[in-house]
Design an enzyme around this catalytic site. Structure first.
Site, PDB file in Angstrom:
ATOM      1  N   CYS A   1     -13.993   0.527  12.008  1.00  0.00           N
ATOM      2  CA  CYS A   1     -13.826  -0.293  13.206  1.00  0.00           C
ATOM      3  C   CYS A   1     -15.208  -0.681  13.712  1.00  0.00           C
ATOM      4  O   CYS A   1     -16.121   0.137  13.721  1.00  0.00           O
ATOM      5  CB  CYS A   1     -13.064   0.496  14.266  1.00  0.00           C
ATOM      6  SG  CYS A   1     -12.910  -0.389  15.826  1.00  0.00           S
TER       7      CYS A   1
ATOM      8  N   TRP B   1       2.660  -1.923  -5.386  1.00  0.00           N
ATOM      9  CA  TRP B   1       1.391  -2.566  -5.017  1.00  0.00           C
ATOM     10  C   TRP B   1       0.420  -2.755  -6.174  1.00  0.00           C
ATOM     11  O   TRP B   1      -0.657  -3.296  -5.981  1.00  0.00           O
ATOM     12  CB  TRP B   1       0.722  -1.789  -3.877  1.00  0.00           C
ATOM     13  CG  TRP B   1       0.556  -0.325  -4.143  1.00  0.00           C
ATOM     14  CD1 TRP B   1       1.445   0.657  -3.815  1.00  0.00           C
ATOM     15  CD2 TRP B   1      -0.540   0.340  -4.806  1.00  0.00           C
ATOM     16  NE1 TRP B   1       0.983   1.895  -4.220  1.00  0.00           N
ATOM     17  CE2 TRP B   1      -0.242   1.723  -4.827  1.00  0.00           C
ATOM     18  CE3 TRP B   1      -1.734  -0.102  -5.372  1.00  0.00           C
ATOM     19  CZ2 TRP B   1      -1.092   2.670  -5.401  1.00  0.00           C
ATOM     20  CZ3 TRP B   1      -2.580   0.847  -5.935  1.00  0.00           C
ATOM     21  CH2 TRP B   1      -2.260   2.198  -5.950  1.00  0.00           C
TER      22      TRP B   1
ATOM     23  N   GLU C   1       1.206  12.808  -3.034  1.00  0.00           N
ATOM     24  CA  GLU C   1       2.037  11.640  -3.345  1.00  0.00           C
ATOM     25  C   GLU C   1       1.825  11.255  -4.795  1.00  0.00           C
ATOM     26  O   GLU C   1       0.705  11.322  -5.314  1.00  0.00           O
ATOM     27  CB  GLU C   1       1.651  10.430  -2.492  1.00  0.00           C
ATOM     28  CG  GLU C   1       1.956  10.538  -1.032  1.00  0.00           C
ATOM     29  CD  GLU C   1       1.522   9.264  -0.293  1.00  0.00           C
ATOM     30  OE1 GLU C   1       1.458   8.183  -0.916  1.00  0.00           O
ATOM     31  OE2 GLU C   1       1.226   9.365   0.903  1.00  0.00           O
TER      32      GLU C   1
ATOM     33  N   ASN D   1      -2.469  10.075   7.713  1.00  0.00           N
ATOM     34  CA  ASN D   1      -2.109   9.656   6.365  1.00  0.00           C
ATOM     35  C   ASN D   1      -3.219   8.796   5.793  1.00  0.00           C
ATOM     36  O   ASN D   1      -3.589   7.780   6.392  1.00  0.00           O
ATOM     37  CB  ASN D   1      -0.815   8.838   6.388  1.00  0.00           C
ATOM     38  CG  ASN D   1      -0.274   8.592   4.997  1.00  0.00           C
ATOM     39  OD1 ASN D   1       0.129   9.531   4.319  1.00  0.00           O
ATOM     40  ND2 ASN D   1      -0.307   7.347   4.554  1.00  0.00           N
ATOM     41  N   GLU D   2      -3.775   9.233   4.686  1.00  0.00           N
ATOM     42  CA  GLU D   2      -4.793   8.433   3.989  1.00  0.00           C
ATOM     43  C   GLU D   2      -5.753   7.739   4.954  1.00  0.00           C
ATOM     44  O   GLU D   2      -5.825   6.514   5.003  1.00  0.00           O
ATOM     45  CB  GLU D   2      -4.126   7.390   3.083  1.00  0.00           C
ATOM     46  CG  GLU D   2      -3.356   7.996   1.939  1.00  0.00           C
ATOM     47  CD  GLU D   2      -2.923   6.961   0.894  1.00  0.00           C
ATOM     48  OE1 GLU D   2      -2.850   5.758   1.231  1.00  0.00           O
ATOM     49  OE2 GLU D   2      -2.671   7.366  -0.247  1.00  0.00           O
TER      50      GLU D   2
ATOM     51  N   GLU E   1       8.071  -1.620   1.716  1.00  0.00           N
ATOM     52  CA  GLU E   1       8.153  -0.640   0.628  1.00  0.00           C
ATOM     53  C   GLU E   1       9.573  -0.455   0.086  1.00  0.00           C
ATOM     54  O   GLU E   1       9.867   0.525  -0.602  1.00  0.00           O
ATOM     55  CB  GLU E   1       7.524   0.685   1.072  1.00  0.00           C
ATOM     56  CG  GLU E   1       6.006   0.529   1.126  1.00  0.00           C
ATOM     57  CD  GLU E   1       5.242   1.746   1.595  1.00  0.00           C
ATOM     58  OE1 GLU E   1       5.826   2.565   2.309  1.00  0.00           O
ATOM     59  OE2 GLU E   1       4.054   1.851   1.255  1.00  0.00           O
ATOM     60  N   LYS E   2      10.426  -1.444   0.339  1.00  0.00           N
ATOM     61  CA  LYS E   2      11.830  -1.299  -0.081  1.00  0.00           C
ATOM     62  C   LYS E   2      11.999  -1.297  -1.596  1.00  0.00           C
ATOM     63  O   LYS E   2      13.004  -0.829  -2.113  1.00  0.00           O
ATOM     64  CB  LYS E   2      12.697  -2.394   0.551  1.00  0.00           C
ATOM     65  CG  LYS E   2      12.298  -3.820   0.178  1.00  0.00           C
ATOM     66  CD  LYS E   2      13.138  -4.810   0.963  1.00  0.00           C
ATOM     67  CE  LYS E   2      12.709  -6.239   0.701  1.00  0.00           C
ATOM     68  NZ  LYS E   2      11.385  -6.552   1.278  1.00  0.00           N
TER      69      LYS E   2
ATOM     70  N   ARG F   1      -0.955  -0.466   9.470  1.00  0.00           N
ATOM     71  CA  ARG F   1      -1.219   0.935   9.790  1.00  0.00           C
ATOM     72  C   ARG F   1      -2.721   1.171   9.701  1.00  0.00           C
ATOM     73  O   ARG F   1      -3.446   0.331   9.200  1.00  0.00           O
ATOM     74  CB  ARG F   1      -0.433   1.857   8.867  1.00  0.00           C
ATOM     75  CG  ARG F   1      -0.597   1.534   7.389  1.00  0.00           C
ATOM     76  CD  ARG F   1       0.253   2.454   6.538  1.00  0.00           C
ATOM     77  NE  ARG F   1       0.142   2.090   5.143  1.00  0.00           N
ATOM     78  CZ  ARG F   1       0.701   2.777   4.163  1.00  0.00           C
ATOM     79  NH1 ARG F   1       1.416   3.842   4.428  1.00  0.00           N
ATOM     80  NH2 ARG F   1       0.549   2.386   2.916  1.00  0.00           N
TER      81      ARG F   1
ATOM     82  N   CYS G   1     -15.737  -2.251  16.815  1.00  0.00           N
ATOM     83  CA  CYS G   1     -15.604  -2.630  18.235  1.00  0.00           C
ATOM     84  C   CYS G   1     -16.818  -2.141  19.033  1.00  0.00           C
ATOM     85  O   CYS G   1     -17.617  -1.350  18.539  1.00  0.00           O
ATOM     86  CB  CYS G   1     -14.308  -2.053  18.800  1.00  0.00           C
ATOM     87  SG  CYS G   1     -14.434  -0.301  19.215  1.00  0.00           S
TER      88      CYS G   1
HETATM   89  C1  GLA Z   1       0.123   5.426   0.031  1.00  0.00           C
HETATM   90  C2  GLA Z   1       0.682   5.843   1.386  1.00  0.00           C
HETATM   91  C3  GLA Z   1       2.172   5.923   1.440  1.00  0.00           C
HETATM   92  C4  GLA Z   1       2.802   4.799   0.668  1.00  0.00           C
HETATM   93  C5  GLA Z   1       2.270   4.805  -0.745  1.00  0.00           C
HETATM   94  C6  GLA Z   1       2.897   3.763  -1.641  1.00  0.00           C
HETATM   95  O1  GLA Z   1      -0.214   6.462  -0.772  1.00  0.00           O
HETATM   96  O2  GLA Z   1       0.141   7.056   1.831  1.00  0.00           O
HETATM   97  O3  GLA Z   1       2.596   5.900   2.783  1.00  0.00           O
HETATM   98  O4  GLA Z   1       2.518   3.585   1.294  1.00  0.00           O
HETATM   99  O5  GLA Z   1       0.903   4.543  -0.702  1.00  0.00           O
HETATM  100  O6  GLA Z   1       2.417   3.880  -2.952  1.00  0.00           O
HETATM  101 ZN    ZN Z   2     -13.785   1.004  17.421  1.00  0.00          ZN
END
Ligand code: GLA
Ligand code: ZN
Length: 676
Positions: free
Chosen positions: A158, A324, A316, A152-153, A364-365, A114, A160
């Site tokens: 990059c 992680w 979050e 998201n975060e 992330e399961k 991502r 390029c």
């Molecule tokens: C980040 C992401 C989430 C998820 C969590 C897991 O904060 O924004 O999508 O991957 O980590 O801790």
């Molecule tokens: Zn670029």
């Protein structure tokens, strides 16, 4: 008033990814019941749902999201609707390879992961604008639409050709001509002079890394370009849904030495309506006490609160564990309430999780979630979550309550970047964030409110400003701090102060304005090996110094303490200078926490900084928030033992409704009390 301001509840909920469960309508039905049981009132939906929303280019499918939005409205759950740009469909990478990111080694990334996209790519920006506009058009009047969760975060960079071009234009706008850039970059060094902007490349391990001003500009550019991409994301939303506030989840890092080394959040903060961040401390680890970790969490919360001087959202956190950290421990009983209230205590107005329901597959399961694979409302984690939900309902009067801080600790990201680059001193971690936190903790330990300020902030409202290890200081910061002291402020700074300007060009000696403020001149800096020590005595007590000892001479300051060893024995280690209506202390060396505690104690007393009407032993933190309806004291036992606190008068515990009597009472390990 926007929709968030109108909401009277504190938010409780989290990332909800129904797009992973569309083939399981029974699960989606269970979600509704389980959300109610967990006292959930807010969900972030669609964060990574681009493939589900636009499975084929130009063919949109909103049917599933319509149902989710309707279902959420029925149970009064607010939807923080996400723009899906954190990851993208495979068709896009295949058809438009320019959207793929190129890393610093100039390797083109493949599809996957991502945030693996180019922030400059016109195609990616166009596709983003289209999907965002569709979402806004479709849901602009939907009662469930509460807030926009942008991407998201955001993170990463990059390299390029499109980004190189944008970087060169950014540099051209900044410097106008190449000579000014060369002079600023000191590029005669190693014959790195540029003839033309077209020769400039972003820093790379296979190319240039030694021009430190270029490195700084690149990081500034990455922040600029990310914010620019974000502005492109929100422009259709602002047009179609002006009443819906916008946020994006920032990152604060645990564990690790660098709490926020990516984007310039002080700049980003100006573009969002409400600050939010993702908090994942490694509770119950084996390398620091719970109390120490709690103080790091407090520091991050105070930083995010101070960005807009307003309460913020925890978007979050985990109900139990992450997947992680090097080791992923479960939260012990009591810790979920404690760690959640730890954020509220420092200004959060929500507790949200990653994620509502645990996925069955992919990476992330095994990450903690509100609903586990057992789909049960009876397990320990689910009950802990429901308890926090109920607690937030009882605490709803706290929404919007302020944190009145009279002390500011300054953390400057550009200084952090420059110190990370600087070859010299120690080439291991120079521990800038750790140092700022050490000063911060001297106040946190005494339950004194602190703002963690960035350098763009107005300092005049503070009685004391602590600005450790400011290796980089630009002319404006120097002038601001000098004016602050001149007008009556109290300032503390340390070794490395004003070594270089904002281009990482070293100053020819301590700048005059700072010599005037501190009454000192820095002559040289001794970097010690890890086992080396120096020290000084103050008030009849001996203190150890380590890592960095600046050798200074005074030009007006009083010497409070002098080194006791080495060639700079008897020269000043700690000074104080009066300047204008204020005064400034200079701490020439790194010390242990014991010194900082003792050093700040008389200053705290002299300034009459507010001490709460609750006395607590070490490890039990007391933090206050206040609004028109009252003062709220968060009393948090961050230890594994029972602790005794003492109340100056009886107070009501908002969590239990019970009155805690005046005098002594016992708190259990990890116990949380919120007293009115
Ligand atoms: C980040 C992401 C989430 C998820 C969590 C897991 O904060 O924004 O999508 O991957 O980590 O801790
Ligand atoms: Zn670029």
């Amino acid at each position: 008033m926007n929709k968030y301001e109108k909401e009277s509840r504190l938010l409780h909920g989290g990332d909800y990814n129904p797009d992973q469960w569309l083939k399981h309508p029974n699960i989606l039905a269970d979600d509704i019941t389980l959300m109610q049981k967990a006292h959930i009132n807010a969900v972030s939906v669609g964060i990574f749902a681009w493939s589900a929303l636009e499975p084929i280019e130009g063919q949109f499918n909103f049917t599933w999201l319509d149902k989710i939005m309707d279902d959420m409205a029925k149970i009064s759950v607010n939807v923080l609707l996400a723009t899906p740009t954190g990851a993208r469909p495979a068709w896009m990478s295949q058809k438009y390879p320019e959207v793929l990111r190129t890393n610093a080694r100039r390797e083109k990334m493949l599809h996957g992961g991502r945030h693996n996209h180019c922030f400059t790519s016109p195609v990616y920006r166009e596709k983003t604008a289209i999907i965002n506009e569709k979402l806004a058009e479709r849901y602009k009047d939907h009662p469930a639409l509460f807030m926009w969760h942008i991407s998201n975060e955001y993170n990463g960079e990059c390299h390029c050709p499109l980004c190189q071009q944008a970087f060169r234009i950014w540099l051209q706008n900044k410097y106008r001509d190449i000579t000014t850039l060369n002079d600023t970059y000191w590029s005669t060094f190693w014959s790195h002079t540029y003839n033309d902007f077209s020769q400039i490349e972003s820093p790379s391990p296979i190319g240039e890394t030694g021009i430190h001003a270029l490195n700084l500009d690149w990081r500034r550019f990455v922040s600029h370009q990310t914010i620019d991409f974000y502005k492109n994301e929100i422009s259709p939303l602002r047009k179609l849904t002006p009443h819906v506030p916008v946020t994006t989840n920032f990152m604060g890092r645990f564990p690790g030495p660098h709490p926020f080394d990516g984007l310039d959040y002080a700049k980003f903060a100006k573009e969002v309506d409400i600050i939010s961040w993702d908090s994942y401390p490694a509770w119950h680890n084996d390398y620091e006490t719970t109390e120490f970790l709690a103080s790091k969490l407090a520091f991050l919360n105070d930083y995010f609160r101070t960005l807009k001087d307003k309460p913020f959202l925890i978007l979050e956190s985990t109900p139990s564990l992450v997947n992680w950290h090097p080791i992923n421990r479960a939260k012990r009983p009591g810790m979920h309430m404690l760690s959640s209230m730890a954020c509220l205590a420092h200004g959060a107005d929500s507790i949200m999780y990653f994620q509502f329901r645990k996925s069955r597959g992919s990476s992330e399961k095994l990450h903690g979630a509100v609903v586990d694979h057992d789909n049960s409302a009876e397990n320990r984690v689910f009950k802990d979550v429901a308890d926090v939900g109920q607690a937030l309902e009882r605490l709803k009067n706290i929404k919007g309550a302020a944190t009145p801080a009279k002390v500011a600790v300054l953390f400057d990201l550009e200084n952090h970047w420059a110190l990370a680059d600087a070859q010299g001193f120690t080439n291991n971690d120079k521990k800038y964030p750790r140092d700022v936190h050490a000063h911060y903790k001297a106040f946190w330990d005494k339950s004194i409110a602190v703002d963690v300020v960035t350098k763009d902030k107005d300092l005049t409202k503070y009685q004391l400003v602590v600005a450790p290890m400011l290796y980089v200081m630009d002319a404006k910061l120097i002038a601001d701090l000098a004016a602050y002291v001149h007008q009556g402020g109290r300032l503390v700074s340390t070794y490395m102060m004003a070594t270089a300007d904002e281009n990482d060009l070293v100053y020819p000696g301590t700048p005059q304005a700072l010599r005037d403020v501190f009454g000192i001149n820095i002559l040289e800096t001794d970097t010690l090996y890890p086992s080396h020590r120096n020290g000084f005595a103050l008030g009849g007590k001996e203190y150890t110094t380590m890592d960095y000892c600046a050798v200074i001479e005074t030009c007006g300051a009083d010497v409070l303490a002098a080194y006791n060893q080495d060639f700079y024995k008897d020269t000043p280690a700690l000074t104080k200078n009066t300047h204008g209506k204020g005064c400034a202390w200079f701490l020439a060396a790194r010390t242990n926490a014991d010194f900082l505690t003792d050093f700040y104690a008389p200053i705290i007393a002299e300034l009459g900084l507010t001490i709460p009407p609750i006395t607590s032993p070490p490890g039990v933190s007391v933090q206050m928030r206040e609004n028109n309806s009252g003062k709220y004291f968060f009393v948090l036992n961050y230890t594994e033992e029972q602790q005794v606190i003492t109340l100056a008068h009886p107070m009501e515990d908002m969590l239990t409704g019970q009155t805690i009597p005046q005098g002594k009472s016992v708190m259990n390990p990890y116990e949380t009390r919120i007293l009115m």
